[in-house]
Design a protein around this motif. Structure first.
Motif, PDB file in Angstrom:
ATOM      1  N   VAL A   1       0.828  -1.207   0.000  1.00 31.27           N
ATOM      2  CA  VAL A   1       0.000   0.000   0.000  1.00 31.27           C
ATOM      3  C   VAL A   1       0.857   1.249   0.000  1.00 31.27           C
ATOM      4  O   VAL A   1       0.630   2.189  -0.784  1.00 31.27           O
ATOM      5  N   VAL A   2       1.853   1.286   0.878  1.00 32.98           N
ATOM      6  CA  VAL A   2       2.712   2.463   0.993  1.00 32.98           C
ATOM      7  C   VAL A   2       3.490   2.697  -0.295  1.00 32.98           C
ATOM      8  O   VAL A   2       3.617   3.830  -0.771  1.00 32.98           O
ATOM      9  N   ALA A   3       4.017   1.628  -0.878  1.00 30.85           N
ATOM     10  CA  ALA A   3       4.773   1.765  -2.129  1.00 30.85           C
ATOM     11  C   ALA A   3       3.875   2.212  -3.271  1.00 30.85           C
ATOM     12  O   ALA A   3       4.269   3.031  -4.105  1.00 30.85           O
ATOM     13  N   THR A   4       2.655   1.697  -3.326  1.00 23.94           N
ATOM     14  CA  THR A   4       1.724   2.071  -4.392  1.00 23.94           C
ATOM     15  C   THR A   4       1.279   3.514  -4.257  1.00 23.94           C
ATOM     16  O   THR A   4       1.218   4.262  -5.240  1.00 23.94           O
ATOM     17  N   GLY A   5       0.965   3.931  -3.028  1.00 20.73           N
ATOM     18  CA  GLY A   5       0.478   5.290  -2.815  1.00 20.73           C
ATOM     19  C   GLY A   5       1.567   6.338  -2.861  1.00 20.73           C
ATOM     20  O   GLY A   5       1.294   7.512  -3.142  1.00 20.73           O
ATOM     21  N   GLY A   6       2.802   5.941  -2.570  1.00 24.04           N
ATOM     22  CA  GLY A   6       3.894   6.912  -2.485  1.00 24.04           C
ATOM     23  C   GLY A   6       4.405   6.989  -1.066  1.00 24.04           C
ATOM     24  O   GLY A   6       3.618   7.222  -0.142  1.00 24.04           O
TER      25      GLY A   6
ATOM     26  N   ALA B   1      -1.793   6.629   0.502  1.00 26.12           N
ATOM     27  CA  ALA B   1      -2.049   5.394   1.246  1.00 26.12           C
ATOM     28  C   ALA B   1      -3.538   5.079   1.278  1.00 26.12           C
ATOM     29  O   ALA B   1      -3.940   3.911   1.164  1.00 26.12           O
ATOM     30  N   ALA B   2      -4.379   6.115   1.405  1.00 22.25           N
ATOM     31  CA  ALA B   2      -5.827   5.897   1.431  1.00 22.25           C
ATOM     32  C   ALA B   2      -6.320   5.342   0.101  1.00 22.25           C
ATOM     33  O   ALA B   2      -7.082   4.361   0.060  1.00 22.25           O
TER      34      ALA B   2
END
Length: 301
Positions: free
Chosen positions: A239-244, A251-252
């Motif tokens: 999630v963190v990697a995808t969101g930045g 993240a949301a």
């Protein structure tokens, strides 16, 4: 896919995304301030869930008021997350703040292994589960599907509350602006008189409490067994990697994408359930290597 199955998959995805977001929110908050990817974060999810289930079982055993069941989840997360966060920050994280990122990963992974073994020593290897709060809140019908109020209303509400509460804290309070200043540039913030030690401790404690809150809120719907922290740790990293890295809004959005995709995969392509979150991550990173929301911007402190 008929309408009922679509509604069920949608509700499953939203409730799961809420839990995933809470854990990832704590991880991204810690990274934003300390620039450390805390591999021990998955253990906080497990410890929060185990401790919340323990409090729930004690409430049932001593026949205390059922109204205490839901507040007990939040109390368990605050106590366990705050305690473990303080221990990790003072004993470990502040010592590796300026070290090589590979060393930081190895050290925090070692902390994860230690916490996993302590978890087994305290709670054993048998599943721990308590569902009183779910049964107390009852169910409701949506599009012909019966679903629990706890998963459909309480979990998304807590995720939204955490999101806007953290945004308000960072943008509207003096201490929150200090956190933002340290996130932007630690050395400059120190020169401006910001107590970076206090800000770091607060950030670690809040981030760990959010991770533990995810586990505590999952405990009424999930059987906690050894290894559950590792699974959540990997998913929260996705999630963190995808969101930045360090991006709360990212993240949301990433948690919602992964939660919904994983839920629909369960009903449509169950053999891809485990793979789907990482396919999304790889697809996003191929197009935007810094993540969905990781863009250079000038901040006003």
């Amino acid at each position: 896919m008929n309408a009922s199955l679509f509604a069920l998959a949608l509700m499953d995805g939203v409730s799961y995304a809420a839990l995933l977001f809470l854990v990832a929110l704590g991880l991204t908050l810690i990274f934003g301030v300390m620039r450390i990817l805390n591999m021990a974060h998955g253990s906080l999810y497990a410890w929060g869930g185990y401790f919340a289930a323990t409090l729930g079982l004690l409430i049932t055993r001593y026949e205390l008021s059922p109204l205490l069941a839901l507040p007990a989840l939040v109390v368990a997360a605050l106590l366990m997350g705050g305690l473990l966060g303080t221990v990790l920050e003072f004993s470990l994280l502040r010592r590796i703040l300026d070290k090589d990122p590979i060393l930081q990963l190895l050290v925090t992974f070692a902390a994860f292994m230690v916490l996993e073994d302590l978890q087994r020593m305290i709670w054993g290897v048998q599943p721990v589960f308590v569902s009183d709060v779910v049964s107390q809140l009852g169910t409701l019908s949506v599009a012909g599907v019966t679903y629990t109020r706890y998963q459909l209303l309480v979990l998304p509400f807590m995720a939204v509350l955490a999101f806007f509460g953290l945004r308000w804290f960072l943008g509207r309070t003096a201490l929150g602006r200090q956190v933002t200043a340290v996130t932007h540039h630690r050395e400059v913030a120190t020169a401006m008189g910001v107590n970076t030690g206090r800000v770091t401790w607060l950030t670690i404690s809040v981030g760990c409490a959010l991770g533990a809150l995810g586990g505590a809120l999952a405990s009424p719907t999930t059987s906690f067994t050894p290894g559950i922290g590792a699974e959540m740790m990997v998913l929260s990293f996705a999630v963190v990697a995808t969101g930045g890295l360090g991006q709360i809004g990212g993240a949301a959005l990433a948690a919602l994408m992964i939660g919904l995709a994983r839920s629909f995969a369960v009903y449509l392509l169950p053999e891809l359930e485990v793979l789907v979150p990482y396919l999304i991550m790889v697809g996003v990173l191929l197009i935007r290597p810094e993540g969905l929301f990781s863009t250079a911007a000038t901040r006003r402190i």
